[in-house]
Design an enzyme around this catalytic site. Structure first.
Site, PDB file in Angstrom:
ATOM      1  N   ALA A  32      23.452  80.570 -41.540  1.00  0.00           N
ATOM      2  CA  ALA A  32      22.193  80.877 -42.224  1.00  0.00           C
ATOM      3  C   ALA A  32      21.079  80.108 -41.512  1.00  0.00           C
ATOM      4  O   ALA A  32      20.332  79.323 -42.102  1.00  0.00           O
ATOM      5  CB  ALA A  32      22.249  80.546 -43.715  1.00  0.00           C
ATOM      6  N   HIS A  37      17.664  74.341 -37.432  1.00  0.00           N
ATOM      7  CA  HIS A  37      18.847  74.434 -36.566  1.00  0.00           C
ATOM      8  C   HIS A  37      18.418  74.676 -35.119  1.00  0.00           C
ATOM      9  O   HIS A  37      18.963  74.091 -34.190  1.00  0.00           O
ATOM     10  CB  HIS A  37      19.740  75.594 -36.998  1.00  0.00           C
ATOM     11  CG  HIS A  37      20.319  75.461 -38.371  1.00  0.00           C
ATOM     12  ND1 HIS A  37      19.945  76.274 -39.419  1.00  0.00           N
ATOM     13  CD2 HIS A  37      21.271  74.619 -38.876  1.00  0.00           C
ATOM     14  CE1 HIS A  37      20.629  75.954 -40.497  1.00  0.00           C
ATOM     15  NE2 HIS A  37      21.430  74.956 -40.212  1.00  0.00           N
ATOM     16  N   GLY A 149      20.827  66.688 -37.557  1.00  0.00           N
ATOM     17  CA  GLY A 149      19.474  66.581 -38.097  1.00  0.00           C
ATOM     18  C   GLY A 149      19.273  65.361 -38.991  1.00  0.00           C
ATOM     19  O   GLY A 149      20.165  64.987 -39.759  1.00  0.00           O
ATOM     20  N   VAL A 178      12.514  69.511 -39.531  1.00  0.00           N
ATOM     21  CA  VAL A 178      11.528  70.584 -39.386  1.00  0.00           C
ATOM     22  C   VAL A 178      11.133  71.041 -40.786  1.00  0.00           C
ATOM     23  O   VAL A 178      12.003  71.295 -41.636  1.00  0.00           O
ATOM     24  CB  VAL A 178      12.097  71.772 -38.571  1.00  0.00           C
ATOM     25  CG1 VAL A 178      11.079  72.899 -38.480  1.00  0.00           C
ATOM     26  CG2 VAL A 178      12.512  71.300 -37.180  1.00  0.00           C
ATOM     27  N   LEU A 186      12.979  72.665 -44.192  1.00  0.00           N
ATOM     28  CA  LEU A 186      13.771  73.889 -44.039  1.00  0.00           C
ATOM     29  C   LEU A 186      15.220  73.601 -44.399  1.00  0.00           C
ATOM     30  O   LEU A 186      15.752  72.547 -44.058  1.00  0.00           O
ATOM     31  CB  LEU A 186      13.690  74.402 -42.599  1.00  0.00           C
ATOM     32  CG  LEU A 186      12.312  74.798 -42.081  1.00  0.00           C
ATOM     33  CD1 LEU A 186      12.462  75.552 -40.757  1.00  0.00           C
ATOM     34  CD2 LEU A 186      11.544  75.642 -43.069  1.00  0.00           C
TER      35      LEU A 186
HETATM   36  P1  AMP Z   1      23.834  72.798 -41.915  1.00  0.00           P
HETATM   37  O1  AMP Z   1      23.972  74.174 -41.361  1.00  0.00           O
HETATM   38  O2  AMP Z   1      23.012  72.716 -43.149  1.00  0.00           O
HETATM   39  O3  AMP Z   1      25.159  72.082 -42.014  1.00  0.00           O
HETATM   40  O4  AMP Z   1      23.003  72.001 -40.832  1.00  0.00           O
HETATM   41  C1  AMP Z   1      23.426  71.910 -39.496  1.00  0.00           C
HETATM   42  C2  AMP Z   1      22.609  70.848 -38.806  1.00  0.00           C
HETATM   43  O5  AMP Z   1      21.236  71.215 -38.838  1.00  0.00           O
HETATM   44  C3  AMP Z   1      22.737  69.475 -39.491  1.00  0.00           C
HETATM   45  O6  AMP Z   1      22.848  68.474 -38.505  1.00  0.00           O
HETATM   46  C4  AMP Z   1      21.446  69.391 -40.268  1.00  0.00           C
HETATM   47  O7  AMP Z   1      21.019  68.058 -40.481  1.00  0.00           O
HETATM   48  C5  AMP Z   1      20.481  70.132 -39.342  1.00  0.00           C
HETATM   49  N1  AMP Z   1      19.313  70.600 -40.097  1.00  0.00           N
HETATM   50  C6  AMP Z   1      19.322  71.295 -41.266  1.00  0.00           C
HETATM   51  N2  AMP Z   1      18.068  71.501 -41.708  1.00  0.00           N
HETATM   52  C7  AMP Z   1      17.240  70.918 -40.796  1.00  0.00           C
HETATM   53  C8  AMP Z   1      15.826  70.776 -40.696  1.00  0.00           C
HETATM   54  N3  AMP Z   1      14.989  71.267 -41.608  1.00  0.00           N
HETATM   55  N4  AMP Z   1      15.322  70.114 -39.625  1.00  0.00           N
HETATM   56  C9  AMP Z   1      16.173  69.603 -38.675  1.00  0.00           C
HETATM   57  N5  AMP Z   1      17.504  69.704 -38.725  1.00  0.00           N
HETATM   58  C10 AMP Z   1      18.045  70.348 -39.770  1.00  0.00           C
END
Ligand code: AMP
Length: 285
Positions: A32, A37, A149, A178, A186
């Site tokens: 998603a 990301h 992130g 971000v 986000l």
């Molecule tokens: P997730 O798909 O939620 O497991 O996130 C995958 C990676 O993207 C993780 O390392 C999160 O910390 C990073 N991430 C999610 N949202 C953001 C954001 N708004 N800004 C930067 N990195 C993000």
């Protein structure tokens, strides 16, 4: 972009790349995908010769079955986005590729006090699941650099600790959050919010901004009280925690002048969506 669905296919491609000494960057995700990301992917593309993204909604890190079931899944859009930014490899494994019956992937790492606060306190077993999947994915992707992130601040600290404890040869890079123009961090979960819910969710970043503005002159105790007051007054927001902590261990601050790294972290429910956010008040990674 190469798309791998099996661990064997991915591993043989990586062996080939590694034989010519090229640098691999890895970005684990649960799909998603959004600009947050993509900023991790772009950072990896900028410093590594090959960038792998994984999309795997890891069941072992969900402490509630309904949260896992409701987690948004948009594979076709994700593939198009990753392709558009120039990602080299996408790994989209099934659960049996990550957790084959014959393999014991569970880890028993003591993360100490880091595990018993905030997300660790509110989501029992969550970080054991995160460590398990990240370690397994690192084993399969064998990267030089791992991009995660700041959005999941505590997760980044837990993974750094796991890297140290298991003496893994990978460098963790933590990428800034971000946000939308209005301040909302986000998150894949934001798509589950209604228009009204999205507006109500702005209280989280507003509380963090307020704490950041107040802390230098009024101190962190006052800043925390004011941020909590804002969140408790905010319509549609059910606060779980708001903490201002030391950025290395996430322990409550005893003397705010004794550390050069301070972070404010928040978790709250809006509609039936659990949101987290944070802001660095002093120092940084
Ligand atoms: P997730 O798909 O939620 O497991 O996130 C995958 C990676 O993207 C993780 O390392 C999160 O910390 C990073 N991430 C999610 N949202 C953001 C954001 N708004 N800004 C930067 N990195 C993000």
């Amino acid at each position: 972009m190469y798309l791998f669905k099996t661990a064997d296919g991915l591993k043989s491609h990586i062996r080939h790349i590694k034989s010519s000494n090229q640098k691999i960057g890895f970005v684990p995700t649960m799909g998603a995908l959004h600009e947050g990301h993509l900023s991790l992917i772009r950072q990896s593309l900028a410093v590594c010769s090959h960038t792998i993204c994984s999309i795997f909604v890891n069941p072992t890190q969900f402490n509630e079955a309904s949260d896992l079931q409701k987690y948004p899944r948009t594979p076709a859009k994700d593939i198009a986005l990753l392709h558009s930014v120039g990602t080299d490899m996408l790994f989209m494994p099934s659960e049996s590729e990550i957790y084959p019956d014959q393999l014991d992937t569970a880890l028993d790492i003591d993360f100490g006090p880091l595990e018993s606060v905030m997300e660790g306190a509110f989501r029992p077993g969550h970080f054991a699941g995160v460590a398990q999947v990240v370690n397994r994915l690192l084993e399969l992707t064998d990267p030089d650099m791992l991009f995660m992130g700041q959005k999941d601040f505590q997760q980044a600290l837990v993974v750094q600790k796991m890297i140290e404890k298991l003496q893994l040869e990978v460098e963790l890079v933590v990428v800034p959050i971000v946000r939308n123009e209005d301040g909302l961090a986000l998150s894949s979960r934001n798509v589950r919010l209604s228009e009204k819910g999205r507006r109500q969710a702005l209280a989280l970043s507003q509380a963090l901004k307020l704490a950041k503005a107040l802390a230098p002159e009024k101190g962190t105790t006052f800043a925390k009280e004011e941020a909590i007051a804002l969140l408790e007054k905010a319509e549609g927001v059910k606060l779980e925690y708001f903490e201002i902590a030391d950025g290395n261990q996430l322990q409550p601050l005893t003397d705010e002048h004794s550390t050069d790294f301070i972070v404010a972290c928040v978790a709250a429910w809006v509609e039936d969506v659990r949101l987290i956010d944070n802001m660095i008040l002093k120092g940084g990674f």
